[in-house]
Design a protein around this motif. Structure first.
Motif, PDB file in Angstrom:
ATOM      1  N   ASP A  65       0.854  -1.188   0.000  1.00  0.00           N
ATOM      2  CA  ASP A  65       0.000   0.000   0.000  1.00  0.00           C
ATOM      3  C   ASP A  65       0.891   1.239   0.000  1.00  0.00           C
ATOM      4  O   ASP A  65       2.020   1.205   0.483  1.00  0.00           O
ATOM      5  N   SER A  66       0.368   2.330  -0.547  1.00  0.00           N
ATOM      6  CA  SER A  66       1.163   3.561  -0.551  1.00  0.00           C
ATOM      7  C   SER A  66       0.265   4.788  -0.481  1.00  0.00           C
ATOM      8  O   SER A  66      -0.898   4.751  -0.870  1.00  0.00           O
ATOM      9  N   THR A 125      -7.485   2.468  -6.012  1.00  0.00           N
ATOM     10  CA  THR A 125      -6.702   3.706  -6.044  1.00  0.00           C
ATOM     11  C   THR A 125      -7.613   4.891  -5.764  1.00  0.00           C
ATOM     12  O   THR A 125      -8.797   4.878  -6.104  1.00  0.00           O
ATOM     13  N   LYS A 161      -3.991  -8.689  -2.777  1.00  0.00           N
ATOM     14  CA  LYS A 161      -3.339  -7.861  -3.800  1.00  0.00           C
ATOM     15  C   LYS A 161      -4.020  -7.951  -5.163  1.00  0.00           C
ATOM     16  O   LYS A 161      -3.760  -7.152  -6.038  1.00  0.00           O
ATOM     17  N   PRO A 176      -6.923  -4.366  -6.185  1.00  0.00           N
ATOM     18  CA  PRO A 176      -6.375  -3.047  -5.879  1.00  0.00           C
ATOM     19  C   PRO A 176      -7.419  -1.929  -5.988  1.00  0.00           C
ATOM     20  O   PRO A 176      -8.359  -2.004  -6.779  1.00  0.00           O
ATOM     21  N   ILE A 193      -3.409   7.502  -3.329  1.00  0.00           N
ATOM     22  CA  ILE A 193      -3.436   6.379  -2.399  1.00  0.00           C
ATOM     23  C   ILE A 193      -3.668   5.100  -3.201  1.00  0.00           C
ATOM     24  O   ILE A 193      -4.555   5.054  -4.050  1.00  0.00           O
ATOM     25  N   LYS A 194      -2.860   4.103  -2.917  1.00  0.00           N
ATOM     26  CA  LYS A 194      -3.013   2.798  -3.556  1.00  0.00           C
ATOM     27  C   LYS A 194      -3.049   1.758  -2.449  1.00  0.00           C
ATOM     28  O   LYS A 194      -2.178   1.728  -1.590  1.00  0.00           O
ATOM     29  N   ALA A 195      -4.079   0.913  -2.477  1.00  0.00           N
ATOM     30  CA  ALA A 195      -4.244  -0.115  -1.450  1.00  0.00           C
ATOM     31  C   ALA A 195      -4.973  -1.298  -2.059  1.00  0.00           C
ATOM     32  O   ALA A 195      -5.440  -1.232  -3.195  1.00  0.00           O
TER      33      ALA A 195
END
Length: 75
Positions: free
Chosen positions: A4-5, A34, A29, A32, A22-24
């Motif tokens: 995540d980011s 965004t 996985k 995803p 935001i990416k999670a």
């Protein structure tokens, strides 16, 4: 969750927030999600949210918002 980011971008001159990304993942996985958020400033210097895009491709969901036409209504 691993992978995540959250990334913030800002204008180095005005020190104003410009964009958030935001990416999670939802659960695993392979699912995803965004979120992209953009900010801008009004003539008086107020920073406001201009647009958002939430994208969950596996769920086949995309939500976009746009905020426009802000006007000063009082002093």
């Amino acid at each position: 969750m691993a992978g995540d980011s959250m990334v913030f971008k800002y204008d180095t001159t005005s020190k104003a927030l410009v964009h958030v990304s935001i990416k999670a993942a939802l659960g695993d996985k392979k699912d995803p999600v965004t979120l992209e958020v953009d900010f801008a400033d009004l003539p008086d210097g107020t920073i406001h949210l201009t647009s958002t895009t939430l994208d969950a491709k596996v769920q086949k969901v995309q939500v976009k918002t746009t905020n426009i036409d802000y006007k000063k209504i009082a002093n």
